[in-house]
Design an enzyme around this catalytic site. Structure first.
Site, PDB file in Angstrom:
ATOM      1  N   ASP A 138      56.794  35.172  36.945  1.00  8.24           N
ATOM      2  CA  ASP A 138      57.060  36.249  37.901  1.00  8.24           C
ATOM      3  C   ASP A 138      56.152  36.109  39.119  1.00  8.24           C
ATOM      4  O   ASP A 138      55.116  35.452  39.071  1.00  8.24           O
ATOM      5  CB  ASP A 138      56.875  37.631  37.245  1.00  8.24           C
ATOM      6  CG  ASP A 138      55.471  37.855  36.697  1.00  8.24           C
ATOM      7  OD1 ASP A 138      54.895  36.929  36.108  1.00  8.24           O
ATOM      8  OD2 ASP A 138      54.937  38.975  36.879  1.00  8.24           O
ATOM      9  N   GLU A 202      53.473  38.938  34.292  1.00  6.32           N
ATOM     10  CA  GLU A 202      52.012  38.967  34.438  1.00  6.32           C
ATOM     11  C   GLU A 202      51.588  39.926  35.544  1.00  6.32           C
ATOM     12  O   GLU A 202      50.557  40.590  35.430  1.00  6.32           O
ATOM     13  CB  GLU A 202      51.484  37.559  34.724  1.00  6.32           C
ATOM     14  CG  GLU A 202      49.981  37.419  34.596  1.00  6.32           C
ATOM     15  CD  GLU A 202      49.202  37.864  35.817  1.00  6.32           C
ATOM     16  OE1 GLU A 202      48.010  38.157  35.686  1.00  6.32           O
ATOM     17  OE2 GLU A 202      49.786  37.940  36.925  1.00  6.32           O
TER      18      GLU A 202
HETATM   19 ZN   LIG Z   1      49.062  34.874  38.947  1.00  6.95          ZN
END
Ligand SMILES: [Zn+2]
Length: 501
Positions: A138, A202
């Site tokens: 992401d 994340e």
């Molecule tokens: Zn990162």
């Protein structure tokens, strides 16, 4: 990774551009493999560094490896995995297909619909526990109007590959994947399994990503070491190139301060109103800060910085063993404000007021006033000990309510892997100095460390002097120097080889 870390890393050397659109289906290792004796795996227990692997790595057609890697990175950038919503599944499927074509059996675990986490293993002999290579798929959002090249076009221009995720951190995903492909094609059998994880989510905390894997598929990802973010970006100073390696992450404790008082008509002022007492607390917190704490990571960093300046080691050590002198010495020897800020953050817990809420009408004194505070605390401490410091500073009559907390993480800055990192860096950059650092942001380390994995933030990239990492991480015009990416691939491949042999 979180925003704040970016300010802690800076940069180094550029390179020429390549506009090629390579065909990643070629196998750049075939001729080298032939020379090394064909497809059969090395025998169990072999020291791959001294035998098959290092011989083959040095003979690889690296230009072909680079072309393949650049093609994969560009394709990965083109998947718009902005989180939220993330939608990492198509990118994970793309990687899985590349792995399947090489005979791997990748698995995809969704932490939520479309939130895909790819896990793939290159089997070793099992003589040593696995090495994990981790990256997140992401990215944060990108306002195209602010970009020189569209953020998801993956243009190659001026010696860079441009795009959101080029540094944070589809480059590490690609480099890790390339290591898997290379060593598989080479038929190398290391002492460790290599586990490649390309995870979701994340940027908003990892609930559907690393945390999901830890909570639901720990058996698939259990490892002795993990290499991931943040670190590995060269910083040029004093004729050296410093490569920070994340060995510690501060804990997080978001909290609110609440002051309560009498509501009343504001035509009659109240010097003890909720708002005024809260304001006084905020000022004390902001102006006074929190006490200093010596710790092993700050000590190592200081020692490495001093040694790099040819400061006599004995004198440096004497200074550093004297806690009251450490800050003084560092402040004088490290005058750049950015470094000073980084060192300061490694020596203190911090509390930044961010969101203030009180009242709703100009003519009414509010009964309640609140401020939200972003707190970060050092490894070795707890949210409770941190809040005790806060309480001492803000004084009596102020409530403290915890909103969110995450444990700090830390690994031994003297772990043997640090020596391996230093050696491999020096092979490719004679001025390299590996520096253990603590970051104020949180990364996947916070999740993997719950499995006792030793997480080292090291995603090697050589960066141009004039590039500001701070502005590129999560900012406009994120891009990776092509030469710096190539440097990273070689460094990571050699490091994997050394660690797994
Ligand atoms: Zn990162």
């Amino acid at each position: 990774m979180g925003l704040r870390m970016k300010s802690e890393l800076e940069s180094i050397a550029p390179g020429p551009s390549t506009g090629r659109a390579p065909d990643h289906r070629r196998s750049p290792v075939s001729s080298a493999r032939d020379k090394a004796g064909g497809e059969s795996p090395a025998s169990p227990g072999i020291d791959c560094r001294s035998a098959a692997a290092s011989a083959v790595l040095s003979q690889l057609k690296w230009d072909d490896v680079f072309a393949e890697a650049e093609s994969i990175l560009r394709r990965l950038i083109q998947f718009e995995t902005v989180n939220p919503p993330g939608n990492e599944r198509p990118a994970a499927d793309y990687l899985a297909e590349l792995l399947r074509q090489e005979g791997f059996e990748p698995e995809i675990f969704e932490g939520a619909p479309t939130r895909a986490n790819l896990v793939c293993r290159l089997k070793g002999t099992g003589e040593k526990p696995p090495l994990q290579l981790d990256g997140h798929l992401d990215v944060v959002c990108a306002d195209e109007s602010q970009w020189t090249h569209p953020p998801f076009a993956a243009d190659v221009a001026g010696g860079y590959i441009w795009g959101r995720g080029a540094l944070d951190m589809k480059q590490m995903v690609t480099m890790s994947l390339v290591c898997m492909l290379l060593f598989k094609r080479l038929g190398v059998r290391f002492k460790r399994d290599i586990i490649f994880t390309a995870v979701a989510d994340e940027e908003t905390g990892g609930t559907h990503g690393a945390k999901y894997l830890v909570d639901n598929h720990a058996d698939r990802i259990r490892a002795e070491y993990c290499l991931g973010e943040i670190g590995g970006f060269g910083i040029s100073k004093w004729g050296k190139t410093f490569y920070p390696v994340q060995v510690a992450e501060k804990g997080l404790c978001w909290f609110e301060l609440v002051a309560r008082g009498e509501a009343g008509h504001s035509s009659i002022p109240d010097p003890d109103s909720s708002l005024i007492r809260l304001s006084e607390a905020i000022i004390r917190l902001g102006r006074n800060g929190l006490p200093r704490h010596d710790n092993v990571v700050a000590g190592h960093l200081a020692k490495a910085l001093l040694a790099s300046q040819r400061f006599p080691t004995s004198i440096a050590s004497a200074f550093l063993l004297h806690p009251r002198l450490t800050s003084l010495v560092l402040n004088r020897l490290v005058p750049e404000s950015e470094q000073a800020t980084m060192l300061s953050a490694m020596l203190h817990n911090t509390a930044s007021p961010t969101t203030l809420r009180a009242g709703g009408k100009t003519n009414i004194i509010p009964a309640v006033a609140r401020v939200e505070v972003d707190g970060r605390f050092l490894p070795g401490q707890t949210a409770e000990s941190f809040l005790a410091e806060v309480k001492d500073v803000v004084g009596p009559g102020i409530e403290i309510n915890v909103l969110k907390k995450l444990q700090p993480t830390t690994v031994d800055p003297d772990d043997p892997i640090m020596g391996a990192i230093a050696r491999v860096l020096k092979n490719h950059d004679p001025q390299a100095v590996a520096l253990p650092v603590m970051i104020s942001a949180t990364t996947n380390a916070t999740h993997y460390s719950t499995l006792n994995t030793k997480y080292f933030g090291f995603s090697p990239v050589k960066v141009a002097h004039h590039d500001s990492f701070r502005s590129m991480f999560h900012g406009a015009d994120e891009r990776i120097p092509v030469e710096g990416f190539r440097f990273g691939i070689r460094v990571l491949a050699e490091l994997v080889e050394e660690v797994c042999s």
